[in-house]
Motif scaffolding. Structure first.
Motif, PDB file in Angstrom:
ATOM      1  N   GLY A  78       0.782  -1.233   0.000  1.00 59.82           N
ATOM      2  CA  GLY A  78       0.000   0.000   0.000  1.00 59.82           C
ATOM      3  C   GLY A  78       0.809   1.277   0.000  1.00 59.82           C
ATOM      4  N   ILE A  79       2.126   1.184  -0.081  1.00 61.70           N
ATOM      5  CA  ILE A  79       2.990   2.358  -0.049  1.00 61.70           C
ATOM      6  C   ILE A  79       3.722   2.485  -1.383  1.00 61.70           C
ATOM      7  CG2 ILE A  79       5.011   3.406   1.070  1.00 61.70           C
ATOM      8  CD1 ILE A  79       2.574   3.325   2.890  1.00 61.70           C
ATOM      9  N   ASP A  80       3.635   3.670  -1.988  1.00 60.85           N
ATOM     10  CA  ASP A  80       4.398   3.941  -3.203  1.00 60.85           C
ATOM     11  C   ASP A  80       5.840   4.182  -2.780  1.00 60.85           C
ATOM     12  OD1 ASP A  80       5.688   5.041  -5.430  1.00 60.85           O
ATOM     13  OD2 ASP A  80       3.876   6.023  -6.136  1.00 60.85           O
ATOM     14  N   VAL A  81       6.721   3.240  -3.089  1.00 63.18           N
ATOM     15  CA  VAL A  81       8.096   3.305  -2.595  1.00 63.18           C
ATOM     16  C   VAL A  81       8.909   4.412  -3.248  1.00 63.18           C
ATOM     17  CG1 VAL A  81       8.153   0.884  -1.927  1.00 63.18           C
ATOM     18  CG2 VAL A  81       8.940   1.540  -4.192  1.00 63.18           C
ATOM     19  N   LEU A  82       8.444   4.958  -4.355  1.00 61.66           N
ATOM     20  CA  LEU A  82       9.163   6.059  -4.981  1.00 61.66           C
ATOM     21  C   LEU A  82       8.785   7.404  -4.372  1.00 61.66           C
ATOM     22  CD1 LEU A  82       9.124   4.933  -8.721  1.00 61.66           C
ATOM     23  CD2 LEU A  82      10.847   4.499  -6.955  1.00 61.66           C
ATOM     24  N   LYS A  83       7.690   7.445  -3.606  1.00 60.52           N
ATOM     25  CA  LYS A  83       7.289   8.677  -2.931  1.00 60.52           C
ATOM     26  C   LYS A  83       7.568   8.639  -1.435  1.00 60.52           C
ATOM     27  CE  LYS A  83       2.928   8.926  -4.042  1.00 60.52           C
ATOM     28  NZ  LYS A  83       1.538   9.303  -4.321  1.00 60.52           N
ATOM     29  N   ASN A  84       7.430   7.496  -0.831  1.00 59.51           N
ATOM     30  CA  ASN A  84       7.520   7.371   0.618  1.00 59.51           C
ATOM     31  C   ASN A  84       8.596   6.367   1.015  1.00 59.51           C
ATOM     32  OD1 ASN A  84       5.165   9.045   1.568  1.00 59.51           O
ATOM     33  ND2 ASN A  84       4.122   7.661   0.175  1.00 59.51           N
ATOM     34  N   PHE A  85       9.514   6.787   1.855  1.00 56.18           N
ATOM     35  CA  PHE A  85      10.599   5.929   2.325  1.00 56.18           C
ATOM     36  C   PHE A  85      10.187   5.343   3.672  1.00 56.18           C
ATOM     37  CE2 PHE A  85      14.786   4.846   3.975  1.00 56.18           C
ATOM     38  CZ  PHE A  85      15.401   4.328   2.848  1.00 56.18           C
ATOM     39  N   ARG A  86       9.519   4.219   3.642  1.00 59.78           N
ATOM     40  CA  ARG A  86       9.024   3.545   4.841  1.00 59.78           C
ATOM     41  C   ARG A  86       9.411   2.074   4.803  1.00 59.78           C
ATOM     42  NH1 ARG A  86       9.050   7.816   6.579  1.00 59.78           N
ATOM     43  NH2 ARG A  86       7.334   9.185   7.007  1.00 59.78           N
ATOM     44  N   PRO A  87      10.705   1.772   5.048  1.00 65.08           N
ATOM     45  CA  PRO A  87      11.180   0.396   4.876  1.00 65.08           C
ATOM     46  C   PRO A  87      10.475  -0.626   5.760  1.00 65.08           C
ATOM     47  CG  PRO A  87      12.910   1.798   5.791  1.00 65.08           C
ATOM     48  CD  PRO A  87      11.763   2.683   5.446  1.00 65.08           C
ATOM     49  N   TRP A  88      10.201  -0.303   7.001  1.00 65.79           N
ATOM     50  CA  TRP A  88       9.584  -1.292   7.887  1.00 65.79           C
ATOM     51  C   TRP A  88       8.209  -1.691   7.374  1.00 65.79           C
ATOM     52  CZ3 TRP A  88      12.939  -3.628  10.632  1.00 65.79           C
ATOM     53  CH2 TRP A  88      14.046  -2.948  11.138  1.00 65.79           C
ATOM     54  N   HIS A  89       7.456  -0.724   6.932  1.00 65.05           N
ATOM     55  CA  HIS A  89       6.119  -1.010   6.414  1.00 65.05           C
ATOM     56  C   HIS A  89       6.199  -1.783   5.098  1.00 65.05           C
ATOM     57  CE1 HIS A  89       1.788  -0.305   6.292  1.00 65.05           C
ATOM     58  NE2 HIS A  89       1.945  -0.236   4.979  1.00 65.05           N
ATOM     59  N   VAL A  90       7.087  -1.349   4.207  1.00 68.38           N
ATOM     60  CA  VAL A  90       7.240  -2.013   2.910  1.00 68.38           C
ATOM     61  C   VAL A  90       7.696  -3.460   3.089  1.00 68.38           C
ATOM     62  CG1 VAL A  90       8.607  -2.016   0.777  1.00 68.38           C
ATOM     63  CG2 VAL A  90       7.608   0.116   1.608  1.00 68.38           C
ATOM     64  N   PHE A  91       8.638  -3.695   3.992  1.00 65.03           N
ATOM     65  CA  PHE A  91       9.128  -5.054   4.229  1.00 65.03           C
ATOM     66  C   PHE A  91       8.173  -5.865   5.104  1.00 65.03           C
ATOM     67  CE2 PHE A  91      13.924  -4.018   3.581  1.00 65.03           C
ATOM     68  CZ  PHE A  91      13.683  -3.819   2.230  1.00 65.03           C
ATOM     69  N   GLY A  92       7.191  -5.208   5.709  1.00 70.11           N
ATOM     70  CA  GLY A  92       6.230  -5.913   6.551  1.00 70.11           C
ATOM     71  C   GLY A  92       6.834  -6.427   7.834  1.00 70.11           C
ATOM     72  N   LEU A  93       7.773  -5.653   8.403  1.00 65.11           N
ATOM     73  CA  LEU A  93       8.474  -6.081   9.613  1.00 65.11           C
ATOM     74  C   LEU A  93       8.246  -5.111  10.766  1.00 65.11           C
ATOM     75  CD1 LEU A  93      11.886  -7.008   7.946  1.00 65.11           C
ATOM     76  CD2 LEU A  93      10.111  -8.587   8.715  1.00 65.11           C
ATOM     77  N   ASN A  94       8.425  -5.624  11.972  1.00 62.43           N
ATOM     78  CA  ASN A  94       8.343  -4.797  13.173  1.00 62.43           C
ATOM     79  C   ASN A  94       9.753  -4.311  13.494  1.00 62.43           C
ATOM     80  OD1 ASN A  94       8.348  -3.877  15.868  1.00 62.43           O
ATOM     81  ND2 ASN A  94       6.620  -5.211  16.379  1.00 62.43           N
ATOM     82  N   SER A  95       9.938  -3.016  13.604  1.00 58.26           N
ATOM     83  CA  SER A  95      11.271  -2.448  13.835  1.00 58.26           C
ATOM     84  C   SER A  95      11.869  -2.861  15.178  1.00 58.26           C
ATOM     85  CB  SER A  95      11.211  -0.926  13.728  1.00 58.26           C
ATOM     86  OG  SER A  95      10.371  -0.405  14.742  1.00 58.26           O
ATOM     87  N   LYS A  96      11.031  -3.219  16.130  1.00 58.02           N
ATOM     88  CA  LYS A  96      11.530  -3.574  17.461  1.00 58.02           C
ATOM     89  C   LYS A  96      11.985  -5.032  17.551  1.00 58.02           C
ATOM     90  CE  LYS A  96       8.855  -0.154  20.008  1.00 58.02           C
ATOM     91  NZ  LYS A  96       8.268   0.684  19.029  1.00 58.02           N
ATOM     92  N   THR A  97      11.395  -5.892  16.720  1.00 57.34           N
ATOM     93  CA  THR A  97      11.688  -7.317  16.861  1.00 57.34           C
ATOM     94  C   THR A  97      12.418  -7.933  15.671  1.00 57.34           C
ATOM     95  OG1 THR A  97       9.530  -7.913  15.934  1.00 57.34           O
ATOM     96  CG2 THR A  97       9.676  -7.673  18.347  1.00 57.34           C
ATOM     97  N   ALA A  98      12.480  -7.246  14.540  1.00 51.68           N
ATOM     98  CA  ALA A  98      13.090  -7.833  13.336  1.00 51.68           C
ATOM     99  C   ALA A  98      14.603  -7.950  13.478  1.00 51.68           C
ATOM    100  CB  ALA A  98      12.754  -6.982  12.121  1.00 51.68           C
ATOM    101  N   THR A  99      15.128  -9.069  13.040  1.00 52.10           N
ATOM    102  CA  THR A  99      16.568  -9.306  13.058  1.00 52.10           C
ATOM    103  C   THR A  99      17.134  -9.000  11.670  1.00 52.10           C
ATOM    104  OG1 THR A  99      16.366 -11.600  12.356  1.00 52.10           O
ATOM    105  CG2 THR A  99      16.267 -11.168  14.745  1.00 52.10           C
TER     106      THR A  99
END
Length: 189
Positions: free
Chosen positions: A128-149
């Motif tokens: 749901g995120i246009d990666v060329l407009k919005n830099f949101r790696p955690w959302h794009v990768f579908g990961l939790n920033s607190k728990t992802a290794t």
């Protein structure tokens, strides 16, 4: 109207040798389809080919400015323009702060993804995120920033790379953005 259609069908039969019955069947099929509703929205000047699933309203310039000012702990735009951190963040960039587009760029960088851009679809969109407009790696990768290794990050990247790599038919710009996203979040692990 029917005679105009019949005339055109006869013309196509004579010119190209098409089967008249097939053309008439096709006309009947087209006429039986529900007519699309007219779009009552004003045309936008968006350059992107993505579209939002929802019709959330765009933020006004004042709303964008207030949110960016708040992100820099400033009361208003006047104080924001005097703040050193903001000057550093915008130094060397060609941002015309008299335009909505410039404030939208700053909003995306410092506040988040605008509500009306959260459920977009298109070739540049992932989760749901246009990666060329919005830099949101955690959302794009579908990961939790607190728990992802680091392994989780690399695994998510590889999964997306299989879909978006240029050698496999993907868009080069989208793939490069995915690499930047992966590198940026791995740098802080």
């Amino acid at each position: 109207m029917a005679s105009a259609i019949e005339t055109k069908v006869q013309e196509l039969v004579a010119q190209h040798g098409y089967d008249a019955q097939i053309l008439l069947d096709f006309v009947e099929f087209i006429q039986s389809q529900p007519k699309p509703r007219k779009n009552t929205q004003k045309p936008s000047n968006k350059k992107s080919t993505t579209k939002a699933k929802t019709s959330k309203k765009d933020l006004t310039v004042n709303e964008l400015q207030a949110a960016v000012a708040a992100a820099f702990n400033c009361a208003d735009v006047k104080a924001l323009k005097k703040q050193e951190a903001f000057k550093l963040a915008t130094d060397g960039r060609e941002l015309n702060l008299r335009t909505r587009e410039a404030w939208l760029i700053l909003y995306r960088e410092w506040v988040g993804v605008p509500e009306n851009e959260r459920h977009e679809e298109g070739p540049n969109c992932i989760n749901g995120i246009d990666v060329l407009k919005n830099f949101r790696p955690w959302h794009v990768f579908g990961l939790n920033s607190k728990t992802a290794t680091a392994d989780d990050i690399n695994s998510a990247f590889r999964k997306l790379a299989k879909q978006y790599h240029p050698d496999l038919g993907g868009d080069r710009l989208v793939f490069e953005q995915l690499q930047k996203m992966r590198d940026s979040i791995l740098a802080f692990r």
